[in-house]
Each structure stands twice: as structure tokens, then as C-alpha cells.
Design an enzyme around this catalytic site. Structure first.
Site, PDB file in Angstrom:
ATOM      1  N   ASP A 106       0.820  -1.209   0.000  1.00  0.00           N
ATOM      2  CA  ASP A 106       0.000   0.000   0.000  1.00  0.00           C
ATOM      3  C   ASP A 106       0.857   1.263   0.000  1.00  0.00           C
ATOM      4  O   ASP A 106       1.932   1.301   0.610  1.00  0.00           O
ATOM      5  CB  ASP A 106      -0.904  -0.001   1.248  1.00  0.00           C
ATOM      6  CG  ASP A 106      -1.655   1.293   1.418  1.00  0.00           C
ATOM      7  OD1 ASP A 106      -2.527   1.570   0.585  1.00  0.00           O
ATOM      8  OD2 ASP A 106      -1.347   2.042   2.367  1.00  0.00           O
TER       9      ASP A 106
ATOM     10  N   GLU B  48       1.361  -0.366  -5.245  1.00  0.00           N
ATOM     11  CA  GLU B  48       0.352   0.664  -5.469  1.00  0.00           C
ATOM     12  C   GLU B  48       1.077   1.992  -5.686  1.00  0.00           C
ATOM     13  O   GLU B  48       1.402   2.707  -4.747  1.00  0.00           O
ATOM     14  CB  GLU B  48      -0.607   0.782  -4.280  1.00  0.00           C
ATOM     15  CG  GLU B  48      -1.776   1.707  -4.575  1.00  0.00           C
ATOM     16  CD  GLU B  48      -2.428   2.294  -3.334  1.00  0.00           C
ATOM     17  OE1 GLU B  48      -3.603   2.657  -3.402  1.00  0.00           O
ATOM     18  OE2 GLU B  48      -1.747   2.417  -2.298  1.00  0.00           O
TER      19      GLU B  48
END
EC number: 2.4.1.18
Length: 685
Positions: free
Chosen positions: A351, A405
Site C-alpha cells: 500500500d 500501489e
């Protein structure tokens, strides 16, 4: 954690090691002016790896710190040993139900590295300390005497009355033993990813569980044709509404969904069904809470995080790790190995990688050229950490899948470290959902340009693999709209019955299928869908909070909408299933990038070839064309493999799917192209 040495570097230094011309530059000669930077980041990685190997023997041993720090069972000495790194604390104490929560009765002893230690032998404490015991560490430091959750706590439960979080020993007499392992490694090379959130996976208003997901949702994922399950919000987080991204305990699976063994059982069952399982791992930032997190643990604001402003992410209201610090590398790399080994995960979606890569965190920043990736605002320590994280992931599990990401497009993110890259298997194609949102918000149907679509879906570095998607959980958050809601809006609440005719609903269903098919076939080498979006779940996601009266109304998935048979939602779900099965069976994602065959801007028709199949899209809102001709790459007789206008998918069945189409003497195909329809053709063998 190795005990070969009692000292460790406090930072990672740069050692100049000769490096030959990097493959990343050989692949892209536009990077040649920036090769010194690329070599420097590779040197930095090699220097860090060398220091780690010199100190601990291997990176793998270094990443075993979770077996040394925290609360661990010592079978040889018959007892429990607890260790905590807190270099600037004055004194640490262990407290818990074993001593009636006396705060200072059990002091720890400090070594020269700032690691505190205490041993509880079975002979003295066995009757009161073991599986199920709750405990905390009391830290006496410049910020007072504070009860804290240990950094390496691997199970943390919440008191239902006080809502306080407390570590608990998870050491059952019969621990869960994995029966299955994921063997379909080819699925990881070109994954069809089903992104899911355990807590909101039930239709009931409340928090669902690992067990309920295993029993009720996992069979759906398998039947729908997905090959990889991606689980969100696994690491413990105090605020449910953070979606799992304000992590407080890196090593603890969220207890609000069940026990560690119940999570293991879910993963084991997924492996039995042929699914790989990856998790969202949050190493980009951490919760700022002092009661649950690591902020000011030893009394300083710089123990794990950068000091001052640099250590705080204003937009996310969270703390930022100092990746150049030895102990931070230790805890984060250990965390990577921990989830792969202890829970048998098959990989990670990392993330917030953009935030890690740059000191500006990618906020209000346009990346217009290569120079934007190699300036003074690039965080060299973060890149080094990500390289090491991908290295230990590969060492722990050679078939591991790691996804970054990143919205910036950092060159080399998805290339091996040895090639001058950062080592991820895939990068997320985050520009694709942004493109679809912008198109739907700003242009009417007659203004849609097929060249813009082609450009948006093929604008990527083809030497690095991309996971394409129309919408993830990000596009479904409160204040935003899912694709289906953007297409059909409030009409979804009143006009989705099969018995009702509604032109807006017809348009929405047609374009929902076409957009997803175009994205999966053109946008990358992997594909992702968020739970429920496959059937056009109508509502945004809004977790319980004061502003909505702590309601779970929008923090759930209404599977009955697709299951009851009376509504049109199941058409979208049935099409998604047909699309994923076709993609998987024909290895479309593994094929070379698509080859354009025919682009008709005036008629809004796009035709391309990938993996031996022909994809035909007519985006025109009303223009159906008889006898439309184009030239495929191969002569032969073609059949329709997938038709978005099929009645089974909520279409109008204007095309006979039993018809065969043979190329003429000039190698041309001629067929009927209906408006707002996509077809997939394959040669009949």
C-alpha cells in the site's frame, strides 16, 4: 534475529561497488541520462544487503527478528521470553493478568543495544501464563509511565466494554496445521485478483468473520473464475473505518474478524480450491495513536519514525517510518517474512508506495518526464527498503507475488533488483480507473474517443507488468461512486427489476460490461476486481462513524441483489464470470500486448487482437452496422466466444452467436456490429 553480534549499524551507508551497464537502461535508452542515479540506488541496496549479511549471516536470518523480539516461547528453557527494543526508555516492566496487572512488579533488563528482556519460567508462572494470557509492557520514559502494546505483538484483542486493545498470547495446545499449499504458480504470473474485505463481506449489518468468509464468500470467488484472493485490513488497526490502513500492530491479524487459526484455515481452504492468497501490507505509514501504536514508544518521536514534520503525513494523519534505520528495516522485513511463513500468504499488495518513494508523497505532483523520478525529493532509503522487501519475499517464497500501489510510474518499479529495478512483480494501473471516471464525468457518449481509450489502456511500460482494473475499493468509498452508480445513478434503486424497461439502465448495463472487457483485455498482464463490483453493487462504502449514526448499512455487500433472480444485477455478475473464465482459459493476460487491427473513430469502433482472439467494440450509442468489414491477422472461420449483447447478460440478443464468420478471398471478415456491444471472436478449429 541473529545473535552473532551484539552491535548493529545505526544507519545504512553507501558503498561504491562497480556495476555493469544496467538492463533497465538497455531496455529503455531514454533512461541513459539517469543511469548514475539508477546505479546509485542499486549500490545502496547492495551495501545494505552486505551489511545485513555481515551482521546476521543472511537477509533471511535478519528477517527472523520476530522470533527473537516480542513474546516468544522458549521450549529449551521451558518458559516465555519477552524482548523489546526501546533504546531511550528509562525502564520497562511486564504487566498482565499473570501478576494482577501490577505495573512495576516485573522489571526487564537492558542490553547495550537498547533491547530489554525478561524470562518467565514455567515452574514459577506456568499456571498463570500461557495461551490466552493478556499482557502489556509498561514503559517508563521521558513522556511518563505508559502502558503500551509491544511492537511485535502477534495477537491483539479489544475489550468490548472499554474498547481498549490488549495483546494476548496465542499458543493453543493444538495449533492449526496447514494441509494445503498453493501449487498453481502460473496463476501468479497473470493473476485475476478478487480484492475483498473480511468485515464487510456479509449481507448482515455488522462485522463478518474469517469463518463466514471461508464458508460463504470463498466459493463465490472460485466460481467466478478469479485465481488470486487479495485480503484487505488483515493487520490490526484500532479504527475500523480506516479500512485497515492505519495499522497499529504489524504482526497481529485483526481479531475483530476472528482468531489467527481461523485466518489460517481460510487461507488453507483457498489453497485447496486452487486460489493464491495475498494481503494488503501497510508499510507506507502507521497509526499515530500512542495507546495502540508505536509513536513515542521509548519517549522519543524518532525511535521508529522520522522526527518532527518529516515523520508525519498530514493528509493521512499518520506516522512515517524512517527506512534508513537498522531497527526499522529489521521490523518491516521481518513482517514480510512473518506473513509468508506463519500464515502461508502467497504475496502482498504494498500500500501507498507513491507516498514512500517521494518526500512530497506524490501529493499535487504531476510526473511529466523522467527527471521527476530522479530528483532530490526521491526517498533513497524507502527505495532501498522496497528492494530488500522484494528480495526477502522471494527468498522466503520463490513464487511470491508482489504488487506496488504507485500512481507516479517510477521506472523500474516492476523490474528485478538485479536489472536496476525495485523488484515488484506488478504495478497497479492506477491511471485506468481515473481515466474511466474522468470520461464518464466530463463527456457525453457521442464524445467518447476510441483513440483516447486505446491510449489510456496501453500507456504503460511494457517491460514491467501491470494489474489493470476499472475500480478497486478506492472507487467505491463514500463521497465517490462505483462504476455502476456513475452509469445508472438513482435509477438503480427503482428500475433494476427484470420486468421494467429503462433506457438509462440498459445503457448502464451495456457500458459496464464493455468497459470491464476492454480493461481486462487491453490494460495489463493482470486484472483486479473489488468484492461485489462484479455484479454492479449499487452503493458506496461507508464504515460506521458518528456522522452516520454508527451504521453498518453501507459497510456490507448485498449478495441477494445478484442472487434473487428478479433483478438485473445477476446479468452483470454472469457476464463477469464468463469474462474471467474466457480470459483464464485463453491465457489472454499472458499474451503479448494487443495489436490494433482497425480503428474507426467516426463509428466509435475499435478492433484489436490479443492472444489469438479478436476483440471488437462498438461504443456508438445507436449506430448498428450491417456487413461491417475488417481484416484479421489470420484467415479462417471465426466463431463468437463472448457477446456482451447476449440475453443471458442482459442484452438484446441482436446477434446470432451460432453464426460462423469466414474470411473472404481478400482475407476480410464481414459481420453485424450492433451498438454498445463488444464481441470476442476465435478461430474455429
Amino acid at each position: 534475529m541473529s545473535t552473532k553480534s551484539t552491535t548493529a549499524p545505526t544507519s545504512v551507508s553507501l558503498v561504491e561497488t562497480p556495476v555493469s551497464h544496467l538492463p533497465i537502461v538497455q531496455q529503455d535508452n531514454l533512461l541513459e541520462p539517469f543511469e548514475p542515479f539508477l546505479k546509485a540506488r542499486y549500490h545502496r541496496y547492495k551495501a545494505a544487503l552486505h551489511q545485513i549479511e555481515q551482521h546476521s549471516g543472511s537477509l533471511y536470518a535478519f528477517a527472523g527478528a520476530y522470533k527473537y523480539l516480542g513474546m516468544n516461547r522458549d521450549e529449551e528453557r521451558k518458559g516465555w521470553i519477552y524482548r523489546e527494543w526501546a533504546p531511550e526508555a528509562y525502564q520497562l516492566y511486564l504487566t498482565g493478568d499473570f501478576n494482577g496487572w501490577q505495573r512495576t512488579a516485573h522489571p526487564l533488563h537492558r542490553n547495550e543495544r537498547g533491547i530489554w528482556e525478561i524470562f518467565l519460567d514455567d515452574a514459577t508462572y506456568g499456571a498463570n501464563f500461557g495461551h490466552g494470557s493478556q499482557y502489556k509492557v509498561v514503559v517508563h520514559a521521558r513522556n511518563g509511565l505508559n502502558d503500551r502494546i509491544p511492537a511485535y505483538a502477534n495477537y491483539v484483542v479489544q475489550n468490548p466494554e472499554t474498547h481498549d486493545f490488549c495483546p494476548q498470547i496465542w499458543y493453543p495446545s493444538q495449533p492449526y496445521r496447514f494441509k494445503h499449499s498453493f501449487k498453481k504458480h502460473k496463476n501468479l504470473a497473470n493473476p485475476l485478483i478478487y480484492e475483498a474485505h473480511i468485515g464487510m463481506s456479509s449481507e448482515q449489518e455488522g462485522v463478518s468473520s474469517y469463518t463466514a468468509f471461508r464458508e460463504n464468500i470463498l466459493p463465490r470467488v472460485v466460481a467466478d473464475g478469479y485465481t488470486v484472493l487479495q485480503l484487505m485490513a488483515i493487520q490490526e488497526h484500532p479504527y475500523y473505518g480506516s479500512y485497515g490502513y492505519h495499522v497499529s500492530s504489524l504482526f497481529a491479524p485483526s481479531s475483530r474478524f476472528g482468531t489467527p487459526d481461523e485466518l489460517k484455515q481460510l487461507i488453507d481452504e483457498a489453497h485447496r480450491c486452487g486460489l493464491a492468497v495475498i494481503m494488503d501490507i501497510v508499510h507506507s505509514h502507521a497509526v499515530k495513536n500512542l495507546n495502540e501504536g508505536l509513536g513515542e514508544f521509548d519517549g522519543t518521536d524518532y525511535q521508529y519514525f522520522h522526527a518532527g514534520v518529516r515523520g508525519y503525513h498530514a493528509l493521512w494523519d499518520s506516522r512515517l517510518w524512517n527506512y534508513g534505520k537498522w531497527e526499522v528495516l529489521e521490523i518491516l522485513l521481518s513482517n514480510v517474512r512473518y506473513w509468508l511463513e506463519e500464515f502461508n500468504f502467497d504475496g502482498f499488495r504494498f500500500d501507498g508506495v507513491t507516498s514512500m518513494l517521494y518526500s512530497h508523497h506524490g501529493l499535487d505532483k504531476s510526473f511529466l518526464g523522467y527527471a521527476d523520478y530522479f530528483g532530490d525529493d526521491v526517498e533513497a532509503d524507502a527505495i532501498m527498503y522496497l528492494q530488500l522487501a522484494n528480495t526477502i519475499a522471494l527468498q522466503t517464497k520463490p513464487q511470491v507475488l508482489t504488487i506496488a500501489e504507485d500512481v507516479s510510474g517510477m521506472p523500474g518499479l516492476g523490474l528485478p533488483v538485479e536489472d536496476g529495478g525495485i523488484g515488484f512483480s506488478f504495478r497497479l494501473g492506477m491511471g485506468i480507473p481515473d481515466f474511466w471516471i474522468k470520461l464518464l464525468k466530463e463527456k457525453t457518449d457521442d464524445q467518447w474517443n476510441i483513440w483516447e481509450m486505446w491510449g489510456a489502456l496501453t500507456n504503460r511500460r511494457f517491460t514491467e507488468k501491470t494489474v489493470a482494473y476499472v475500480e478497486s475499493h478506492d472507487q467505491a468509498l463514500v463521497g465517490d461512486k462505483t462504476l455502476s452508480f456513475r452509469l445508472m445513478d438513482k435509477e438503480m434503486y427503482t428500475s433494476m427489476a427484470k420486468s421494467m424497461d429503462n433506457l438509462l439502465i440498459d445503457r448502464g448495463i451495456a457500458l459496464h460490461k464493455m468497459i470491464r472487457l476492454l480493461t481486462i483485455s487491453l490494460g495489463g498482464e493482470g486484472y483486479l476486481n473489488f468484492m461485489g463490483n462484479e455484479f454492479g453493487h449499487p452503493e458506496w462504502i461507508d464504515f460506521p462513524r458518528q456522522e452516520n449514526g454508527w451504521s453498518y448499512q453501507y459497510a456490507r455487500r448485498q449478495w441477494s441483489l445478484a442472487d434473487n433472480g428478479f433483478l438485473k444485477y445477476h446479468y452483470l455478475g454472469d457476464f463477469d464470470k464468463a469474462m474471467t473464465h474466457l480470459t483464464h482459459s485463453h491465457k489472454i493476460l499472458a499474451a503479448k500486448p494487443a495489436k490494433s487491427l482497425h480503428m474507426d473513430e467516426a463509428s466509435q469502433i475499435m478492433i484489436f487482437e490479443r492472444g489469438g482472439l479478436i476483440f471488437i467494440f462498438n461504443f456508438h450509442h445507436s449506430n448498428s452496422i450491417f456487413g461491417y468489414m475488417f481484416k484479421p491477422s489470420r484467415k479462417g472461420k471465426y466463431k463468437i466466444l463472448l457477446n456482451t449483447d447476449d440475453a443471458a447478460f442482459g442484452g438484446f440478443e441482436r446477434i446470432d452467436t451460432q453464426t460462423r464468420y469466414a474470411t473472404n478471398e481478400n482475407g476480410l471478415l464481414q459481420l453485424y456490429l450492433t451498438s454498445r456491444t463488444a464481441l470476442v471472436l476465435g478461430i474455429e478449429k
